[in-house]
Design a protein around this motif. Structure first.
Motif, PDB file in Angstrom:
ATOM      1  N   LEU A  55      -8.565  28.599  53.662  1.00 30.40           N
ATOM      2  CA  LEU A  55      -7.491  27.646  53.453  1.00 30.40           C
ATOM      3  C   LEU A  55      -7.720  26.429  54.351  1.00 30.40           C
ATOM      4  O   LEU A  55      -8.259  26.550  55.449  1.00 30.40           O
ATOM      5  CB  LEU A  55      -6.132  28.264  53.781  1.00 30.40           C
ATOM      6  N   SER A  56      -7.318  25.290  53.884  1.00 30.50           N
ATOM      7  CA  SER A  56      -7.466  24.058  54.657  1.00 30.50           C
ATOM      8  C   SER A  56      -6.105  23.399  54.856  1.00 30.50           C
ATOM      9  O   SER A  56      -5.335  23.272  53.887  1.00 30.50           O
ATOM     10  CB  SER A  56      -8.411  23.095  53.927  1.00 30.50           C
ATOM     11  N   PRO A  57      -5.777  23.022  56.079  1.00 25.40           N
ATOM     12  CA  PRO A  57      -6.609  23.155  57.277  1.00 25.40           C
ATOM     13  C   PRO A  57      -6.519  24.563  57.862  1.00 25.40           C
ATOM     14  O   PRO A  57      -5.507  25.249  57.700  1.00 25.40           O
ATOM     15  CB  PRO A  57      -5.976  22.145  58.231  1.00 25.40           C
ATOM     16  N   GLN A  65       3.828  26.767  59.728  1.00 24.74           N
ATOM     17  CA  GLN A  65       5.077  26.194  59.245  1.00 24.74           C
ATOM     18  C   GLN A  65       5.398  26.773  57.865  1.00 24.74           C
ATOM     19  O   GLN A  65       4.566  27.449  57.244  1.00 24.74           O
ATOM     20  CB  GLN A  65       4.967  24.665  59.152  1.00 24.74           C
ATOM     21  N   GLN A  66       6.603  26.490  57.375  1.00 20.92           N
ATOM     22  CA  GLN A  66       6.980  26.978  56.060  1.00 20.92           C
ATOM     23  C   GLN A  66       6.016  26.513  54.976  1.00 20.92           C
ATOM     24  O   GLN A  66       5.707  27.259  54.040  1.00 20.92           O
ATOM     25  CB  GLN A  66       8.397  26.525  55.725  1.00 20.92           C
ATOM     26  N   ALA A  67       5.533  25.282  55.082  1.00 21.39           N
ATOM     27  CA  ALA A  67       4.600  24.766  54.081  1.00 21.39           C
ATOM     28  C   ALA A  67       3.333  25.606  54.024  1.00 21.39           C
ATOM     29  O   ALA A  67       2.732  25.771  52.949  1.00 21.39           O
ATOM     30  CB  ALA A  67       4.252  23.305  54.381  1.00 21.39           C
ATOM     31  N   CYS A 197       7.184  34.207  40.862  1.00 18.80           N
ATOM     32  CA  CYS A 197       7.142  33.162  39.831  1.00 18.80           C
ATOM     33  C   CYS A 197       8.046  31.980  40.164  1.00 18.80           C
ATOM     34  O   CYS A 197       7.890  30.894  39.586  1.00 18.80           O
ATOM     35  CB  CYS A 197       7.560  33.742  38.480  1.00 18.80           C
ATOM     36  N   GLN A 198       9.006  32.175  41.064  1.00 23.69           N
ATOM     37  CA  GLN A 198       9.976  31.134  41.382  1.00 23.69           C
ATOM     38  C   GLN A 198       9.426  30.174  42.426  1.00 23.69           C
ATOM     39  O   GLN A 198       9.081  30.596  43.536  1.00 23.69           O
ATOM     40  CB  GLN A 198      11.264  31.773  41.916  1.00 23.69           C
ATOM     41  N   PRO A 199       9.318  28.898  42.115  1.00 27.30           N
ATOM     42  CA  PRO A 199       8.873  27.938  43.136  1.00 27.30           C
ATOM     43  C   PRO A 199       9.871  27.881  44.296  1.00 27.30           C
ATOM     44  O   PRO A 199      11.069  28.050  44.102  1.00 27.30           O
ATOM     45  CB  PRO A 199       8.831  26.603  42.381  1.00 27.30           C
ATOM     46  N   ARG A 200       9.353  27.642  45.481  1.00 29.88           N
ATOM     47  CA  ARG A 200      10.193  27.485  46.673  1.00 29.88           C
ATOM     48  C   ARG A 200       9.977  26.110  47.286  1.00 29.88           C
ATOM     49  O   ARG A 200       8.930  25.489  47.087  1.00 29.88           O
ATOM     50  CB  ARG A 200       9.844  28.550  47.709  1.00 29.88           C
ATOM     51  N   ILE A 201      10.962  25.685  48.029  1.00 32.28           N
ATOM     52  CA  ILE A 201      10.864  24.449  48.787  1.00 32.28           C
ATOM     53  C   ILE A 201      11.191  24.758  50.248  1.00 32.28           C
ATOM     54  O   ILE A 201      11.871  25.746  50.546  1.00 32.28           O
ATOM     55  CB  ILE A 201      11.825  23.367  48.242  1.00 32.28           C
ATOM     56  N   PRO A 202      10.705  23.934  51.182  1.00 35.42           N
ATOM     57  CA  PRO A 202      11.055  24.149  52.591  1.00 35.42           C
ATOM     58  C   PRO A 202      12.566  24.080  52.811  1.00 35.42           C
ATOM     59  O   PRO A 202      13.287  23.402  52.080  1.00 35.42           O
ATOM     60  CB  PRO A 202      10.334  23.000  53.305  1.00 35.42           C
ATOM     61  N   VAL A 203      13.035  24.823  53.794  1.00 34.38           N
ATOM     62  CA  VAL A 203      14.463  24.927  54.093  1.00 34.38           C
ATOM     63  C   VAL A 203      14.670  24.698  55.587  1.00 34.38           C
ATOM     64  O   VAL A 203      13.886  25.189  56.411  1.00 34.38           O
ATOM     65  CB  VAL A 203      15.018  26.312  53.720  1.00 34.38           C
ATOM     66  N   ASN A 204      15.729  23.984  55.935  1.00 35.59           N
ATOM     67  CA  ASN A 204      16.075  23.775  57.340  1.00 35.59           C
ATOM     68  C   ASN A 204      16.762  25.037  57.858  1.00 35.59           C
ATOM     69  O   ASN A 204      17.920  25.305  57.537  1.00 35.59           O
ATOM     70  CB  ASN A 204      16.996  22.560  57.474  1.00 35.59           C
ATOM     71  N   PHE A 304      14.499  32.277  54.185  1.00 33.57           N
ATOM     72  CA  PHE A 304      13.656  31.247  53.592  1.00 33.57           C
ATOM     73  C   PHE A 304      13.428  31.492  52.106  1.00 33.57           C
ATOM     74  O   PHE A 304      13.524  30.574  51.280  1.00 33.57           O
ATOM     75  CB  PHE A 304      12.315  31.197  54.324  1.00 33.57           C
ATOM     76  N   ALA A 305      13.127  32.740  51.749  1.00 37.07           N
ATOM     77  CA  ALA A 305      12.851  33.054  50.353  1.00 37.07           C
ATOM     78  C   ALA A 305      14.069  32.836  49.465  1.00 37.07           C
ATOM     79  O   ALA A 305      13.953  32.346  48.333  1.00 37.07           O
ATOM     80  CB  ALA A 305      12.360  34.492  50.231  1.00 37.07           C
ATOM     81  N   LEU A 306      15.256  33.170  49.965  1.00 39.55           N
ATOM     82  CA  LEU A 306      16.476  33.043  49.158  1.00 39.55           C
ATOM     83  C   LEU A 306      16.928  31.594  49.061  1.00 39.55           C
ATOM     84  O   LEU A 306      17.155  31.065  47.965  1.00 39.55           O
ATOM     85  CB  LEU A 306      17.588  33.899  49.764  1.00 39.55           C
ATOM     86  N   LEU A 307      17.059  30.939  50.209  1.00 37.13           N
ATOM     87  CA  LEU A 307      17.539  29.558  50.190  1.00 37.13           C
ATOM     88  C   LEU A 307      16.477  28.605  49.638  1.00 37.13           C
ATOM     89  O   LEU A 307      16.805  27.608  48.994  1.00 37.13           O
ATOM     90  CB  LEU A 307      17.964  29.137  51.599  1.00 37.13           C
ATOM     91  N   GLY A 308      15.218  28.934  49.862  1.00 35.98           N
ATOM     92  CA  GLY A 308      14.152  28.104  49.324  1.00 35.98           C
ATOM     93  C   GLY A 308      14.046  28.169  47.814  1.00 35.98           C
ATOM     94  O   GLY A 308      13.436  27.294  47.189  1.00 35.98           O
TER      95      GLY A 308
END
Length: 330
Positions: A55-57, A65-67, A197-204, A304-308
């Motif tokens: 994986l890069s980097p 990080q979440q990303a 299958c569900q896309p996630r986004i970063p969460v605060n 993270f998985a739920l809110l994301g």
């Protein structure tokens, strides 16, 4: 549980592949050649077909990080669904290894392949390193057959991905499954919105320990930062300052503003049972949700998985209270 035929080794960085630089140890590319050289020189090593992807980097896992969780998840799903791999060995640094194992346990729900994370306390090639022992031990598991789901292998132990914690910063036996009480209701099914299958986004998200001197202003500052999920580390069985009305009001206000506040125990051996003490009951009544005996890593990864996934507060709370992959129920 079948022997693996087409393993992907996903190298993310970490101590296992680090080399010395003028600034100290740092992640280094080219681990595939070093791994093949070692295995070829040791004919008693597991004989299993594998390919390696970097994986890069590449990361020192202190920078995770979440990303990066999302990038690992995407790489794993692509390897299985597009490239036909039937198992994943993920090489990862130890500082956040348990956090990533927990997060992936929830991000990869429904992906029916074994995913094993490992790393090492000393770099491969260092004198008396544990790197090759951990790596070959994991390869042997795949050779023999390992259950589907996310697990963590270290120092001869295979641990559930959502139950492991790093307890030691120097010893090779760095990880363990904490003896925390596990009880609750297992989810009858996993909806599509919670699967890989569900896309996630970063969460605060934020983690806040309760300590003598915690103030309502501390909680309000987190809420003002836009936090969507707050993991509150309570005393013992889920207690905290129950005579500080301003603090209790701050929790209640956060809840009204859509913040999911989850409570875990600070104790290595313990679980949240709000009704044991009046102090715990008052925290519950201010809007806190019990994580039972979940670890910090598991509770954070689950939030993270739920809110994301974009779930609203009530829906996220519903699924948080249920066992999704063995994180709450033994």
């Amino acid at each position: 549980m079948c022997a693996v035929k087409n393993l992907l080794v996903l190298y993310t960085g970490g101590t296992i592949g680090m080399l010395e630089t003028p600034q100290g140890l740092a992640p280094a590319a080219g681990f595939e050649a070093r791994m093949r050289s070692y295995l070829d020189a040791h004919p008693d090593s597991p004989r299993i077909a594998w390919t390696l992807r970097e994986l890069s980097p590449l990361l020192d896992s202190a920078n995770m990080q979440q990303a990066n969780w999302l990038a690992m998840c995407d790489a794993i799903v692509e390897a299985v669904k597009q490239d036909g791999h039937d198992a994943i060995l993920l090489l990862h640094g130890t500082d956040t290894l348990a956090y990533s194992a927990a997060a992936l346990s929830f991000l990869l729900l429904g992906l029916d392949v074994p995913v094993v994370l490992t790393g090492s306390m000393l770099p491969a090639g260092a004198p008396d390193s544990d790197a090759w022992g951990n790596l070959c031990g994991a390869l042997k598991l795949f050779e023999q057959g390992v259950e589907n789901g996310v697990q963590l292998y270290f120092a001869g132990q295979l641990l559930h991905g959502a139950r492991a914690s790093k307890l030691r910063s120097e010893a090779f036996e760095a990880f363990a499954a904490l003896p925390r009480q596990r009880e609750g209701e297992k989810a009858g099914h996993i909806p599509a919105v919670l699967t890989y299958c569900q896309p996630r986004i970063p969460v605060n998200l934020a983690v806040l320990p309760i300590f003598p001197g915690l103030q309502a202003a501390h909680v309000k500052a987190l809420v003002d930062s836009g936090v969507k999920g707050l993991l509150l580390e309570c005393y013992g069985s889920g207690t905290g300052p129950s005579d500080d009305q301003a603090l209790l009001d701050a929790f209640a206000d956060a809840r009204q503003q859509g913040v999911l506040i989850v409570a875990i125990s600070q104790c290595p051996e313990g679980s949240v049972m709000f009704d044991t003490y009046a102090a715990g009951s008052r925290l519950r009544d201010s809007g806190l949700v019990s994580a039972g005996g979940m670890t910090r890593e598991a509770a954070l990864g689950k939030l993270f998985a739920l809110l994301g996934a974009g779930l609203d507060l009530a829906t996220a709370q519903h699924w948080f209270a249920l066992d999704l992959c063995g994180e709450r129920v033994a």
